[in-house]
Design a protein around this motif. Structure first.
Motif, mmCIF file in Angstrom:
data_model
loop_
_atom_site.group_PDB
_atom_site.id
_atom_site.type_symbol
_atom_site.label_atom_id
_atom_site.label_comp_id
_atom_site.label_asym_id
_atom_site.label_seq_id
_atom_site.Cartn_x
_atom_site.Cartn_y
_atom_site.Cartn_z
ATOM 1 N N ILE A 1 0.831 -1.201 0.000
ATOM 2 C CA ILE A 1 0.000 0.000 0.000
ATOM 3 C C ILE A 1 0.865 1.250 0.000
ATOM 4 O O ILE A 1 0.615 2.204 -0.748
ATOM 5 C CB ILE A 1 -0.946 0.010 1.211
ATOM 6 N N THR A 2 1.894 1.259 0.823
ATOM 7 C CA THR A 2 2.697 2.477 0.966
ATOM 8 C C THR A 2 3.471 2.820 -0.303
ATOM 9 O O THR A 2 3.720 3.999 -0.572
ATOM 10 C CB THR A 2 3.690 2.342 2.137
ATOM 11 N N GLU A 3 3.848 1.821 -1.106
ATOM 12 C CA GLU A 3 4.610 2.147 -2.308
ATOM 13 C C GLU A 3 3.770 2.965 -3.291
ATOM 14 O O GLU A 3 4.317 3.793 -4.026
ATOM 15 C CB GLU A 3 5.147 0.883 -2.972
ATOM 16 N N ALA B 1 3.213 7.661 4.949
ATOM 17 C CA ALA B 1 2.598 6.639 4.099
ATOM 18 C C ALA B 1 2.111 5.463 4.945
ATOM 19 O O ALA B 1 1.033 4.914 4.693
ATOM 20 C CB ALA B 1 3.586 6.156 3.050
ATOM 21 N N ARG B 2 2.872 5.092 5.964
ATOM 22 C CA ARG B 2 2.451 4.003 6.838
ATOM 23 C C ARG B 2 1.196 4.390 7.617
ATOM 24 O O ARG B 2 0.253 3.592 7.741
ATOM 25 C CB ARG B 2 3.564 3.622 7.797
ATOM 26 N N ALA C 1 -7.967 -1.385 -0.789
ATOM 27 C CA ALA C 1 -7.191 -0.332 -0.135
ATOM 28 C C ALA C 1 -6.088 0.200 -1.054
ATOM 29 O O ALA C 1 -5.861 1.415 -1.137
ATOM 30 C CB ALA C 1 -6.595 -0.859 1.169
ATOM 31 N N ILE C 2 -5.408 -0.712 -1.757
ATOM 32 C CA ILE C 2 -4.365 -0.295 -2.696
ATOM 33 C C ILE C 2 -4.979 0.524 -3.827
ATOM 34 O O ILE C 2 -4.453 1.564 -4.234
ATOM 35 C CB ILE C 2 -3.618 -1.518 -3.257
ATOM 36 N N ALA C 3 -6.122 0.058 -4.338
ATOM 37 C CA ALA C 3 -6.752 0.710 -5.489
ATOM 38 C C ALA C 3 -7.238 2.118 -5.170
ATOM 39 O O ALA C 3 -7.221 2.997 -6.036
ATOM 40 C CB ALA C 3 -7.911 -0.141 -6.002
#
Length: 347
Positions: A126-128, A141-142, A179-181
């Motif tokens: 996710i953070t990337e 980001a975390r 969540a990533i999207a």
């Protein structure tokens, strides 16, 4: 950093399209022939709108969306137009597409276990996205990733963030994909079978997350699914595809209340209804005879004609083009009036 609700939510009908697809074609050149996977698909998608794309496997639903994302292999030949916020994506450079993917345009892939990296924690994945597109520090980001995991309904997100995909259930992995999207609040989210192989309770949770994103952020959603119950509950409009071509486009109310294409009626007829029983007492489903045709030999005629009990001579000699029945209801059929009513189908 927190999610904020829009001060004045925009109704889909009031806003210009954020995504426009016009006369999209996708073909793949094989050693002996060309596969015409998508042929003449057009639609507009406005902020806060959910467009469901339905049809049997092999009808071009996922290929259409992969074309929008710019994720098709080099062997694919793409024609027509795809515009995001007015910018043309067909023919755009890979650098341009990478700058948009994850930021303005995101996709939830069908199988999270094959889409997530098994050797990276879910937090790292996710953070990337946040570091790349929003230039956040690793600490910020975390913190944002924990918020996102909480947003999609994962319990104890501050602990789960350091776990690997194999340590999560199928429903949790799907929520991580969401969540990533949505990490960068994209304008358009494509969800390819987001509830496949999930139990009913988890399906409901995933759909609630998508609805929340639409309502809170005004996200426009393309929902690819075989589940017409999900369509009825979630979507605003429906695009029915058959053999790579659009068969019918309508609002959910129009499609479920008065489906006009024989294929649309066949799909709806294949849904189990209360009271649908055989004389032996078993549950009964109506079937569409035959199979989706080989896309290497698309005829200049109605692709559904070989499976349609209402086909006439002109269906086998001329391709029906999309025409407007009323309002936003469009259909590609020579003889929509010849199809039976819903009551007749159940007799």
């Amino acid at each position: 950093m927190t999610l904020t609700e829009p001060s004045s939510p925009v109704r889909p009908s009031d806003a210009p399209p954020v995504l426009s697809v016009r006369d999209l074609t996708v073909s793949f050149q094989g050693p002996d022939s060309t596969v015409h996977a998508v042929d003449g698909v057009s639609y507009d998608l406005r902020p806060g709108e959910v467009l469901a794309v339905v049809g049997e496997s092999g009808c071009g639903k996922s290929v259409t969306s992969m074309a929008v994302m710019g994720l098709l292999p080099p062997t694919a030949r793409i024609g027509g137009s795809i515009t995001l916020d007015g910018a043309e994506l067909v023919g755009a450079s890979e650098r341009t597409l990478r700058s948009l993917r994850g930021r303005r345009l995101s996709m939830i892939f069908q199988e999270p276990m094959t889409s997530l990296n098994p050797v990276l924690t879910v937090g790292r994945q996710i953070t990337e996205v946040l570091v790349r597109h929003q230039k956040l520090s690793k600490g910020d980001a975390r913190a944002r990733a924990v918020e996102l995991l909480d947003l999609v309904g994962i319990p104890a997100p501050d602990r789960r963030i350091d776990e690997y995909p194999h340590q999560l259930s199928g429903g949790m992995r799907q929520r991580v994909m969401i969540a990533i999207a949505v990490a960068c609040d994209p304008a358009v989210l494509i969800a390819d079978e987001p509830t496949t192989a999930l139990d009913v309770t988890v399906q409901a949770g995933i759909l609630d997350v998508l609805k929340s994103l639409r309502d809170r952020l005004g996200t426009a959603i393309v929902l690819i699914t075989h589940d017409l119950g999900v369509v009825a509950e979630t979507a605003d409009r429906v695009l029915v595809m058959y053999a790579g071509r659009p068969a019918e486009q309508a609002s959910v109310k129009e499609l479920f209340g008065a489906p006009s294409h024989p294929y649309s009626r066949g799909l709806l007829g294949a849904v189990l209804r209360p009271g649908s029983r055989t004389p032996q007492g078993r549950a009964r489903l109506n079937e569409i005879p035959g199979l989706v045709p080989d896309l290497r030999t698309q005829p200049d005629a109605c692709s559904f004609a070989p499976r349609c009990t209402f086909a006439q001579d002109d269906c086998r000699t001329g391709r029906p083009l999309l025409r407007t029945l009323s309002g936003t209801h469009r259909i590609a059929c020579h003889h929509p009036a010849a199809t039976p009513t819903s009551e007749e189908e159940t007799r």
